[in-house]
Enzyme design. Structure first.
Site, PDB file in Angstrom:
ATOM      1  N   LYS A  10       4.842  -1.145   0.790  1.00  0.00           N
ATOM      2  CA  LYS A  10       3.986  -0.711  -0.200  1.00  0.00           C
ATOM      3  C   LYS A  10       3.187   0.637   0.104  1.00  0.00           C
ATOM      4  CE  LYS A  10      -0.049  -1.348   2.363  1.00  0.00           C
ATOM      5  NZ  LYS A  10      -1.017  -0.285   2.651  1.00  0.00           N
ATOM      6  N   ASP A 136      -3.013  -7.872   3.314  1.00  0.00           N
ATOM      7  CA  ASP A 136      -1.782  -7.348   2.422  1.00  0.00           C
ATOM      8  C   ASP A 136      -0.611  -8.445   1.866  1.00  0.00           C
ATOM      9  OD1 ASP A 136      -2.859  -4.758   2.632  1.00  0.00           O
ATOM     10  OD2 ASP A 136      -1.448  -3.844   4.251  1.00  0.00           O
TER      11      ASP A 136
END
Length: 288
Positions: A10, A136
């Site tokens: 990401k 996350d």
């Protein structure tokens, strides 16, 4: 039976810190999306009640310090699974890079074991499990593009950004996220990213507005601590990337480019400056 899962990296298009919370965490607001740089996770059931992890990478822990191990133990304990599992991590995402490689591995492990053991856990419950492992992980369970709030676990999924190329470059240093947040003074941040404007740019598929709205309040801390990251960012700007930003707490810097030819030029220019450089596509609903 073997199960394969892809664990994509990401990047943060924005990362804002609103305040330090009473529990010691920071209240964040950030836009995260995924790129086509990914680890591959292979899972195979074992008859004995154990968790074994292997990897071709010689620089990651293969015991309970590994987030994929923690994910497997969490799902085994929570759902009283008595089988064991062998997990192989084929690592492609740089470690301690601000790209959520460990979190994505953990998320892929949750998804894969849900399938392997036919547990029937829904996405929301998987994200809640992920939140027990790290901020996350819930985003990485589902992927896509999302605005993350709270500690990062409160997710609002939005449209994919306009398709583009992403050049990622990691200098040969590791950055401690805890150290960066520890040195951040949330009450002294002078310039916050305009998260709402970037969300609108994504909705309108306005690439130039997206590039202009990139922002990360952790940059000031990391760039002051690690001059290599500042040099890398300056180099990427000089090479002509359309938008340049540090991802997460660093040290990886990314440049987004509308055209493959420009991404190739940036990539080639960085190769002499930095060993770990990648040119990949942004993952959108069309190419995921």
């Amino acid at each position: 039976m073997k199960i394969m899962e892809k664990a994509a990296a990401k990047i943060n298009l924005t990362l804002d810190v609103l305040r330090k919370r009473d529990d010691g965490y920071h209240e964040v607001e950030m836009i995260m999306t995924m790129v086509d740089l990914a680890d591959r996770i292979e899972m195979q059931e074992l008859p004995r009640d154990t968790i074994i992890i292997s990897s071709q990478a010689g620089y990651i822990p293969l015991d309970e310090k590994n987030l994929a191990f923690q994910a497997a133990k969490l799902i085994k304990d929570r759902y009283e699974v008595k089988h064991g599992v062998y997990i192989h991590l084929d690592k492609k995402i740089p470690v301690a890079a601000g790209l959520a490689g460990g979190s994505s591995d953990a998320a892929a492990t949750l998804r894969g074991l849900n399938r392997l053991w036919r547990l029937g856990i829904g996405d929301q419950e998987l994200r809640e499990l992920g939140a027990e492992l790290g901020s996350d992980v819930p985003f990485c369970v589902t992927g896509g593009t999302a605005v993350a709030r709270g500690r990062g676990e409160k997710l609002e999924f939005i449209d994919s950004p306009p398709g583009c190329w992403v050049v990622l470059a990691k200098p040969p240093i590791n950055v401690s996220t805890a150290d960066v947040y520890g040195k951040l003074r949330a009450d002294r941040i002078e310039r916050h990213p305009d998260t709402a404007a970037v969300i609108e740019a994504i909705r309108q598929k306005d690439f130039q507005a997206l590039c202009g709205g990139l922002g990360n309040v952790l940059e000031e801390v990391t760039l002051s601590l690690y001059p290599e990251v500042r040099q890398l960012k300056d180099c990427m700007v000089r090479l002509g990337a359309d938008g340049v930003l540090m991802s997460g707490s660093g040290p990886t810097v990314f440049g987004i480019c509308a055209k493959e030819s420009k991404a190739t030029r940036v990539y080639n220019g960085l190769r002499g400056f930095c060993k770990e450089v990648y040119a990949v596509r942004l993952l959108t609903k069309e190419n995921n």
